[in-house]
Design a protein around this motif. Structure first.
Motif, short mmCIF file in Angstrom:
data_model
loop_
_atom_site.label_atom_id
_atom_site.label_comp_id
_atom_site.label_asym_id
_atom_site.label_seq_id
_atom_site.Cartn_x
_atom_site.Cartn_y
_atom_site.Cartn_z
N ASN A 21 -4.64 9.33 -2.20
CA ASN A 21 -3.73 8.27 -2.59
C ASN A 21 -2.27 8.71 -2.53
OD1 ASN A 21 -5.77 6.34 -3.07
ND2 ASN A 21 -6.22 7.34 -5.01
N PRO A 23 1.57 9.16 -1.44
CA PRO A 23 2.52 8.21 -0.86
C PRO A 23 2.83 8.57 0.59
CG PRO A 23 3.64 9.76 -2.28
CD PRO A 23 2.17 10.03 -2.43
N ALA A 58 5.31 4.32 -2.11
CA ALA A 58 4.35 4.86 -3.09
C ALA A 58 2.91 4.44 -2.81
CB ALA A 58 4.76 4.45 -4.49
N LYS A 59 2.71 3.18 -2.51
CA LYS A 59 1.33 2.69 -2.34
C LYS A 59 1.16 2.10 -0.95
CE LYS A 59 0.76 1.72 -7.21
NZ LYS A 59 0.45 0.74 -8.24
#
Length: 89
Positions: A21, A23, A58-59
């Protein structure tokens, strides 16, 4: 003068990576960010961070298309990376 540069990247996360996960971080200097689009949708400025050397989102999904639009001044590119003006060219 300034030049607008549009980049479209098809990105797929490396599933063997330790940090699934993590970034997305793209390096870039002397750029003025004009727009960021994830799978064709404009990202709100709260979805990413821009500093003097990078763009961090970030995501991001495991697979996506990223489009960025930046404004550069080729004649002022002191790092000589990417696009720059050379002599009279």
């Amino acid at each position: 003068g300034t030049t607008e540069v549009k980049s479209i990247l098809d990105i797929k996360r490396n599933v063997a990576a330790q940090t699934l996960n993590a970034p997305l971080v793209l390096n870039g200097e002397e750029l003025r960010l004009k727009g960021v689009f994830l799978n064709g949708k404009a990202l709100d400025t709260s979805a990413y961070v821009v500093d003097k050397k990078s763009l961090t989102i970030a995501k991001v999904p495991d697979q996506f298309t990223l489009e960025t639009i930046v404004e550069i001044k080729p004649q002022e590119n002191t790092s000589l990376s990417g696009l720059y003006k050379s002599r009279s060219n």
